[in-house]
Design a protein around this motif. Structure first.
Motif, PDB file in Angstrom:
ATOM      1  N   GLN A  11     108.765  67.484  19.514  1.00 18.80           N
ATOM      2  CA  GLN A  11     108.255  68.020  18.274  1.00 18.80           C
ATOM      3  C   GLN A  11     109.471  67.903  17.229  1.00 18.80           C
ATOM      4  N   PRO A  12     110.628  68.316  17.744  1.00 21.07           N
ATOM      5  CA  PRO A  12     111.816  68.034  16.541  1.00 21.07           C
ATOM      6  C   PRO A  12     111.893  66.844  15.881  1.00 21.07           C
ATOM      7  N   LEU A  13     111.213  65.749  16.658  1.00 25.26           N
ATOM      8  CA  LEU A  13     111.163  64.349  16.020  1.00 25.26           C
ATOM      9  C   LEU A  13     110.285  64.099  14.729  1.00 25.26           C
ATOM     10  N   GLN A  14     109.424  65.109  14.598  1.00 27.26           N
ATOM     11  CA  GLN A  14     108.286  65.187  13.607  1.00 27.26           C
ATOM     12  C   GLN A  14     108.578  64.471  12.217  1.00 27.26           C
ATOM     13  N   GLU A  15     109.650  65.131  11.694  1.00 22.42           N
ATOM     14  CA  GLU A  15     109.949  64.540  10.388  1.00 22.42           C
ATOM     15  C   GLU A  15     110.644  63.251  10.416  1.00 22.42           C
ATOM     16  N   GLN A  16     111.449  62.753  11.364  1.00 18.25           N
ATOM     17  CA  GLN A  16     111.661  61.271  11.354  1.00 18.25           C
ATOM     18  C   GLN A  16     110.558  60.368  11.856  1.00 18.25           C
ATOM     19  N   LEU A  17     109.799  60.739  12.637  1.00 19.42           N
ATOM     20  CA  LEU A  17     108.549  59.913  12.847  1.00 19.42           C
ATOM     21  C   LEU A  17     107.522  59.717  11.769  1.00 19.42           C
ATOM     22  N   ALA A 163     101.662  50.127  29.492  1.00 17.50           N
ATOM     23  CA  ALA A 163     101.005  51.366  28.814  1.00 17.50           C
ATOM     24  C   ALA A 163     100.900  51.126  27.267  1.00 17.50           C
ATOM     25  N   GLY A 164      99.846  51.652  26.691  1.00 16.27           N
ATOM     26  CA  GLY A 164      99.685  51.299  25.089  1.00 16.27           C
ATOM     27  C   GLY A 164      98.909  52.615  24.867  1.00 16.27           C
ATOM     28  N   LEU A 165      98.954  53.032  23.391  1.00 19.58           N
ATOM     29  CA  LEU A 165      97.936  53.842  22.761  1.00 19.58           C
ATOM     30  C   LEU A 165      97.547  53.137  21.568  1.00 19.58           C
ATOM     31  N   HIS A 166      96.558  53.917  21.107  1.00 19.40           N
ATOM     32  CA  HIS A 166      95.963  53.584  19.945  1.00 19.40           C
ATOM     33  C   HIS A 166      95.477  54.801  19.196  1.00 19.40           C
ATOM     34  N   MET A 167      95.937  54.994  17.953  1.00 16.28           N
ATOM     35  CA  MET A 167      95.438  56.075  17.323  1.00 16.28           C
ATOM     36  C   MET A 167      94.022  56.071  16.887  1.00 16.28           C
ATOM     37  N   PHE A 168      93.253  57.347  17.079  1.00 15.80           N
ATOM     38  CA  PHE A 168      91.789  57.270  16.812  1.00 15.80           C
ATOM     39  C   PHE A 168      91.336  58.415  16.050  1.00 15.80           C
ATOM     40  N   PRO A 169      90.843  58.113  14.967  1.00 18.66           N
ATOM     41  CA  PRO A 169      90.204  59.311  14.105  1.00 18.66           C
ATOM     42  C   PRO A 169      89.087  60.224  14.620  1.00 18.66           C
ATOM     43  N   GLY A 170      88.344  59.515  15.794  1.00 15.03           N
ATOM     44  CA  GLY A 170      87.049  60.061  16.143  1.00 15.03           C
ATOM     45  C   GLY A 170      87.440  61.068  17.144  1.00 15.03           C
ATOM     46  N   LEU A 171      88.918  61.450  17.470  1.00 15.76           N
ATOM     47  CA  LEU A 171      89.149  62.484  18.438  1.00 15.76           C
ATOM     48  C   LEU A 171      90.291  63.520  17.835  1.00 15.76           C
ATOM     49  N   ASP A 172      90.152  64.840  17.945  1.00 13.76           N
ATOM     50  CA  ASP A 172      91.033  65.762  17.412  1.00 13.76           C
ATOM     51  C   ASP A 172      92.335  65.513  17.908  1.00 13.76           C
ATOM     52  N   THR A 173      93.388  65.684  17.017  1.00 15.54           N
ATOM     53  CA  THR A 173      94.710  65.813  17.192  1.00 15.54           C
ATOM     54  C   THR A 173      94.899  66.563  18.426  1.00 15.54           C
ATOM     55  N   GLY A 174      95.737  65.972  19.302  1.00 12.04           N
ATOM     56  CA  GLY A 174      96.218  66.512  20.568  1.00 12.04           C
ATOM     57  C   GLY A 174      95.305  66.358  21.587  1.00 12.04           C
ATOM     58  N   VAL A 347      97.036  50.254  31.263  1.00 10.43           N
ATOM     59  CA  VAL A 347      96.184  51.301  30.690  1.00 10.43           C
ATOM     60  C   VAL A 347      96.640  51.196  29.105  1.00 10.43           C
ATOM     61  N   PHE A 348      95.207  51.370  28.406  1.00  8.66           N
ATOM     62  CA  PHE A 348      95.178  51.457  27.105  1.00  8.66           C
ATOM     63  C   PHE A 348      94.352  52.608  26.656  1.00  8.66           C
ATOM     64  N   PHE A 349      95.170  53.672  26.019  1.00  9.25           N
ATOM     65  CA  PHE A 349      94.377  54.956  25.691  1.00  9.25           C
ATOM     66  C   PHE A 349      94.399  55.118  24.377  1.00  9.25           C
ATOM     67  N   ARG A 350      93.425  56.143  23.723  1.00  8.38           N
ATOM     68  CA  ARG A 350      93.318  56.479  22.594  1.00  8.38           C
ATOM     69  C   ARG A 350      93.982  57.903  22.295  1.00  8.38           C
ATOM     70  N   LEU A 351      94.664  57.914  21.102  1.00  9.20           N
ATOM     71  CA  LEU A 351      95.261  59.292  20.911  1.00  9.20           C
ATOM     72  C   LEU A 351      94.529  59.946  19.731  1.00  9.20           C
ATOM     73  N   GLY A 352      93.894  61.014  19.628  1.00 11.57           N
ATOM     74  CA  GLY A 352      93.206  61.641  18.608  1.00 11.57           C
ATOM     75  C   GLY A 352      94.254  62.078  17.598  1.00 11.57           C
ATOM     76  N   SER A 353      93.715  61.378  16.229  1.00 12.81           N
ATOM     77  CA  SER A 353      94.492  61.726  15.103  1.00 12.81           C
ATOM     78  C   SER A 353      93.615  62.272  13.609  1.00 12.81           C
ATOM     79  N   ASP A 372      96.635  62.051  10.916  1.00 11.70           N
ATOM     80  CA  ASP A 372      97.217  63.346  11.098  1.00 11.70           C
ATOM     81  C   ASP A 372      98.685  63.277  11.746  1.00 11.70           C
ATOM     82  N   GLU A 373      99.567  63.223  11.083  1.00  6.61           N
ATOM     83  CA  GLU A 373     100.919  62.816  11.580  1.00  6.61           C
ATOM     84  C   GLU A 373     101.523  63.773  12.393  1.00  6.61           C
ATOM     85  N   THR A 374     100.796  65.185  12.721  1.00  8.17           N
ATOM     86  CA  THR A 374     101.361  65.907  13.893  1.00  8.17           C
ATOM     87  C   THR A 374     100.896  65.473  14.991  1.00  8.17           C
TER      88      THR A 374
END
Length: 394
Positions: A11-17, A163-174, A347-353, A372-374
């Motif tokens: 979480q403290p990396l939020q600003e840098q990310l 392993a890899g991930l992909h941002m996905f607007p169709g899922l809620d953040t988190g 595995v390739f999964f989706r991360l809610g954004s 959503d950058e959070t």
């Protein structure tokens, strides 16, 4: 550090990310032109004390965090390239490059993996095994994964899983989504030239109208998924571009159709070239036209390994203390992560954004796509936790 503590550490990396992601968003680079992006990535990995290799797959970057003793290696992948689309957002970090923009989240993927490298390096060397950070160019249709594999990205040390991930607007953040088995479709290219005979539009019987024949070909191609393939086997045939003709008062002597073919089965995919040619040949013969057909194999199917899916889901519950993932339907989109999955379990999964705001609702590849950058620290924590869990379990 316990797996359950990694999100708090990220979480403290939020600003840098967010800063990394916005910088990449302002300065997007398309496939195999990621010179600036890869330079920033390489400098960051070097500052962490990792072994860094550049120019892998032309513009890719690889960092290695070696363990204290030999053991298995997990690869974590992010793609770096942008799309050749004009950014239409009115935000401070909008693309400064005309007709080029990060509208698929690759800027976020890159920032997340940079954050994961920083978090994991800060924890020190693993007791055994290695973590390889793979920053890949040219995912958008140019097969950067294949080029990195050719350049040995899965060797020295040998990668055992990916392993890899992909941002996905169709899922809620988190929240997270994953497909068990087939995750993304094969993506092949299709070009058809309809060869007619020119003439005056007022006397069409004296020529062969390539546009009229092309219209029949487009309609007939849709009979392949609806009537020639098992209805339980998804197939998408899309003609996305039509070029031909000179003026409204003349028959077009030639028309070129450009499209894509998507399937979720390797067996069905293998049948597509012959089926398409059968349909095109039949229609053209009926109207006295000729044709030229070019079928190009693109990305294979992304096949998630069951064991790696379990690693992802179990890790997420350990990390977040609850079940925030769901099995989701496969996508008919293409992904060149498929090339890694052909070589090693992956595995390739989706991360809610999506956070409910209108700006985060636009789909991938939309000119106004945003996120959503959070969600970024969640990505950092997930990839880091998966890497540590894999090494601890093996």
């Amino acid at each position: 550090m316990k797996i359950s503590e990694l999100l708090a550490a990220a979480q403290p990396l939020q600003e840098q990310l967010s800063a990394w992601r916005r910088d990449f968003h302002r300065h997007p680079e398309i496939g195999y032109e990621e010179i600036r992006t890869s330079g920033i990535v390489a400098a960051h990995l070097a500052s962490l004390g990792l072994e860094v290799t550049t120019n892998v797959g032309r513009t890719g970057v690889v960092g290695v965090l070696r363990g204290e003793t030999p053991g298995p290696t997990i690869g974590l992948r992010a793609d770096m390239d942008a799309l050749p689309i004009q950014d239409q957002k009115t935000v401070s970090y909008a693309s400064e490059v005309p007709d080029t923009a990060h509208l698929c989240g690759h800027d976020a993927h890159t920032a997340i993996l940079m954050g994961a490298a920083q978090l994991l390096a800060g924890l020190g060397r693993p007791k055994k095994g290695n973590i390889k950070f793979v920053f890949q160019p040219a995912e958008e249709g140019l097969a950067g994964a294949r080029e990195m594999i050719k350049d040995g990205v899965l060797d020295n040390p040998k990668v055992d899983v990916m392993a890899g991930l992909h941002m996905f607007p169709g899922l809620d953040t988190g929240t997270l989504g994953v497909s068990k088995g087939v995750a993304f479709a094969s993506a092949d290219s299709l070009t058809i030239k309809i060869l007619g005979k020119g003439g005056h539009a007022a006397r069409p019987h004296e020529g062969v109208d390539a546009i009229a024949v092309a219209a029949q070909v487009i309609s007939a191609l849709q009979n392949i998924p609806s009537r020639m393939v098992d209805p339980l086997e998804p197939v998408v045939i899309t003609i996305g571009k039509i070029s031909g003709g000179y003026m409204g008062a003349a028959l077009a002597p030639e028309v070129e159709l450009t499209g894509t073919v998507r399937t979720l089965s390797a067996g069905v995919r293998a049948q597509m070239p012959a089926m398409i040619e059968q349909v095109v040949a039949g229609v053209c013969s009926s109207f006295g036209a000729g044709y030229e057909l070019s079928y190009g194999e693109g990305y294979p199917i992304v096949l998630n390994d069951p064991g790696m899916v379990d690693l992802m889901t179990e890790t997420s519950e350990e990390l977040l203390g609850e079940k925030v993932w769901n099995y989701i339907k496969p996508s008919t989109g293409g992904e060149d992560f498929a090339f890694y999955c052909e070589k090693v379990p992956g595995v390739f999964f989706r991360l809610g954004s999506g956070n409910g705001e209108e700006r985060t609702r636009y789909p991938l590849h939309h000119p106004k796509f945003d996120l959503d950058e959070t969600a970024l620290p969640y990505g950092v924590a997930m990839l880091s936790a998966m890497a540590l869990n894999f090494l601890n379990r093996n």
